[in-house]
Each structure stands twice: as C-alpha cells, then as structure tokens.
Design an enzyme around this catalytic site. Structure first.
Site, PDB file in Angstrom:
ATOM      1  N   ARG A  97     -38.514 -34.084 -26.993  1.00  0.00           N
ATOM      2  CA  ARG A  97     -37.151 -33.574 -27.228  1.00  0.00           C
ATOM      3  C   ARG A  97     -36.957 -33.280 -28.715  1.00  0.00           C
ATOM      4  NH1 ARG A  97     -31.900 -33.392 -25.082  1.00  0.00           N
ATOM      5  NH2 ARG A  97     -30.227 -34.243 -26.360  1.00  0.00           N
ATOM      6  N   LYS A 103     -27.733 -38.970 -20.440  1.00  0.00           N
ATOM      7  CA  LYS A 103     -27.657 -40.237 -21.166  1.00  0.00           C
ATOM      8  C   LYS A 103     -26.219 -40.643 -21.426  1.00  0.00           C
ATOM      9  CE  LYS A 103     -29.162 -42.430 -25.466  1.00  0.00           C
ATOM     10  NZ  LYS A 103     -29.895 -42.252 -26.743  1.00  0.00           N
ATOM     11  N   TYR A 106     -31.849 -32.238 -37.766  1.00  0.00           N
ATOM     12  CA  TYR A 106     -32.819 -31.153 -37.643  1.00  0.00           C
ATOM     13  C   TYR A 106     -32.535 -29.996 -38.599  1.00  0.00           C
ATOM     14  CZ  TYR A 106     -33.699 -33.668 -33.305  1.00  0.00           C
ATOM     15  OH  TYR A 106     -33.980 -34.658 -32.387  1.00  0.00           O
ATOM     16  N   HIS A 132     -40.199 -39.105 -25.420  1.00  0.00           N
ATOM     17  CA  HIS A 132     -38.907 -38.645 -25.946  1.00  0.00           C
ATOM     18  C   HIS A 132     -39.077 -37.787 -27.194  1.00  0.00           C
ATOM     19  CE1 HIS A 132     -34.539 -38.721 -26.171  1.00  0.00           C
ATOM     20  NE2 HIS A 132     -34.630 -38.954 -27.467  1.00  0.00           N
ATOM     21  N   TRP A 159     -25.684 -32.852 -26.930  1.00  0.00           N
ATOM     22  CA  TRP A 159     -25.233 -33.911 -27.823  1.00  0.00           C
ATOM     23  C   TRP A 159     -23.713 -33.865 -27.925  1.00  0.00           C
ATOM     24  CZ3 TRP A 159     -29.898 -31.446 -29.502  1.00  0.00           C
ATOM     25  CH2 TRP A 159     -31.008 -32.310 -29.572  1.00  0.00           C
ATOM     26  N   ARG A 192     -34.322 -34.889 -21.364  1.00  0.00           N
ATOM     27  CA  ARG A 192     -34.885 -36.230 -21.444  1.00  0.00           C
ATOM     28  C   ARG A 192     -35.686 -36.527 -20.182  1.00  0.00           C
ATOM     29  NH1 ARG A 192     -29.515 -36.356 -23.068  1.00  0.00           N
ATOM     30  NH2 ARG A 192     -29.142 -36.998 -25.238  1.00  0.00           N
TER      31      ARG A 192
END
Length: 353
Positions: A283, A220, A315, A280, A306, A195
């Site tokens: 990403r 994050k 995805y 973003h 994640w 990020r």
C-alpha cells in the site's frame, strides 16, 4: 451487634462482615476481608463516607482501572484493531491493575514509559500504549462521566516513520516468484492500494468490471468506499472469474481465510531478495508510485480511503514537480545581483577601524 455497629461475625468465615444501609438507600452486605475489628470498622466508615459524598456533594465514585478496561473493551469489540487494544491493555495492567482511574497521574505515566523503554521497546511501540491509555481516559471522562480531570499524555518524539516501498523492478521480481494465488493478491494491492483484509473480503457482488469500480465494505476505519479499478486491477480480476461464486480471491477453490504473511509470502520475499518488507508495504508502494506519477495528495486521500490529509502528507516528498520552477531560479540568477555578504561585512569592519 450488627444493627448497632454495622459489622458482625459469621460462623463460616474468619473475617468481619459488613451490614449497613448507605446514604443512597442501598444496603451493603459483604466481607471486610480482615480479621481485625478496627480495620473492618474503618473500612465500613470509608464506604459510608464515599457514598455520602457522592449523594450530597456530587463527588464521583472512584472507578478502578480494571473496571474501565472491561467496559472499554466492550465498546471496542467491533473494531478490527480489537486484538491490538486488548493486548495493549494486558501489557498496561502490571502498571495500572491496582489503581483507580483518579490515581493515574503524570508519575504513573512516567513509570509506564520508562518501564517499556527499558524492555527495549521503541518509541513507536510506547506511543501505541500511550495512545490507548489516553483514549480510554478520555472516554471515561467525556462519555462515561467517571472522571472530571485526566492527566495530559504526550506521545514520545523521535518515532521513526516507516518508509518502505518497492521500485517497479523490485515489484516485478516479487510477483515473478510468488505462487499464482499470491501473485494475484500482490498485483491487485499494487494496482489499487487496498489493504490485505479489504482484498481477501472482496466479493463479486461488489465488483462492476464494466464500470471499472469495486465497493469495499470491510475497511480499516469502518467507512465503506468505492475503489476505481485501473487496467492492472481489471486484468487481475478477470483472471479470477469463475474460480469462486462469491469471493474474488481464492486458493484451491476456497476463500483465503488465513493471514497473507505466511510461509508462502516469506518464501517469495527470500527468493526476491527483499528484506524488512510487509504485505501492507504494498500500500505504501502504491501511494509512493502515485505521488511520483503526479497524483495530488487530495486525489490520493480519496483513492486510498484515508480520513485525514495528514495520513497522506507523508508521501508528499515523492512529488517535487511543483517546486521545479523555484529550484531552477538560481540557475538564471545573475552574478551581479549576488551580494557577497562576507566581503560586505569585512569592508565595514575596515571602515570602523
């Protein structure tokens, strides 16, 4: 008079004042906010009753929405999303500012949803509001014990998931029109999936070019993670060596403190003929490329840092190799084995006739 009734007048105020000892042993001394004696007496009686119920029946005191917001923002102060949470609480205040937490029910939530939709906000925006409200109420119930029950808050359906990513050709075109410092950021993002904040905060002390690894501490979700550096990422970092003693990515010899999505970014997008594209989304591009190249969802989850698999499943649509064999089965399925269902049904109808 005050000792007998608990209310009295002061020379410096037009309002009735309260003075009484409550069931919990605490003394209340405050203005009633009214010039009407009966209203002042009723107000004091309510205060006494509420405290009596709290002491003898375990009834929780009614906490206001604004009181909860102050404490909630203190809890969330260290989060990177603090500004967004603060902004959402501000926008919820017109609906909830005069309410206590126990007054927030399904009807109030309905008013919030309808009010925001009428303003033209999309389902995704309304859901962000509802998510913050739901989390605040759950915190007040589960951690602060301010509530026994909270309303069930369902997020709106129909939220369109953002699906914006670049092809290899589009990415190369974007990099070609970026100024050098921005091109380095774009290439590193496409190589690692990091990020913007993670890239800007990357320090040389957390990079090992020999082991081809970087350690990100400004994530994050607040969980530090290791990032394997591929050839593209290594190349970008090697080009930055010597520009700054501490930070990997700089502009004019200084760390980049500002938002990446500035005029240079938008100018590059215009030159590359790219619309509706955010930094973003690089990403998302990185993750989409990985799935198209055969990287599994579990591998991608670890690579991208994640916390849950559900964040990566979006995805999955980019990888269909595992379904190729199943898709090809009908190519070799004999015609003699195909049942003509419409004809089969027609024959039975004829026989019945």
């Amino acid at each position: 008079m005050a000792q007998e009734t608990g209310i009295y007048k002061r020379d410096d105020s037009p309002y009735w004042w309260l003075s009484a000892t409550l069931a919990n042993g605490k003394r209340v001394r405050q203005s009633s906010g009214t010039k009407d004696r009966a209203e002042a007496e009723a107000f004091l009686a309510k205060i006494k009753l509420d405290v009596y119920r709290q002491v003898h029946f375990g009834v929780k005191p009614h906490r206001s929405w604004q009181e909860a917001v102050v404490r909630y923002l203190e809890v969330k102060a260290t989060l990177r999303s603090y500004r967004d949470v603060n902004r959402i609480c501000f926008h919820l205040d017109p609906y909830l500012g005069n309410l206590t937490l126990n007054q927030i029910n399904g009807d109030v939530i309905w008013l919030i949803v309808q009010g925001q939709l009428k303003k033209g906000n999309k389902a995704a925006t309304v859901n962000r509001y509802l998510a913050v409200l739901r989390n605040l109420l759950r915190t007040a119930r589960d951690e602060w014990q301010w509530l026994d029950h909270i309303p069930k808050i369902r997020l709106l359906t129909g939220e369109v998931e953002r699906d914006r990513w670049l092809t290899k050709e589009e990415a190369e075109k974007l990099i070609a029109v970026c100024p050098p410092h921005l091109a380095a950021l774009v290439k590193f993002a496409l190589a690692t999936g990091c990020r913007a904040r993670e890239i800007l905060g990357l320090e040389w002390s957390r990079v090992d070019l020999n082991r081809q690894t970087a350690w990100i501490n400004q994530t994050k979700n607040g969980t530090p993670r290791g990032v394997p550096l591929n050839a593209g990422a290594i190349s970008v970092l090697q080009a930055q060596v010597g520009k700054h003693s501490r930070y990997c990515f700089t502009f004019a010899g200084e760390p980049i403190r500002y938002n990446i999505s500035n005029s240079a970014w938008h100018t590059a997008l215009d030159k590359a003929d790219l619309e509706d594209f955010r930094f973003h989304d690089l990403r998302h591009t990185w993750a989409s490329w990985h799935r198209q190249a055969g990287t599994s969802c579990d591998e991608l989850k670890e690579l991208g840092g994640w916390k849950t698999r559900s964040m990566v499943d979006r995805y999955a649509k980019f990888a269909t190799e595992h379904l190729a064999k199943a898709a090809n089965r009908i190519d070799h399925f004999g015609q003699d084995n195909v049942i003509e269902l419409s004809r089969f049904g027609h024959v039975h109808q004829v026989k019945r006739a």
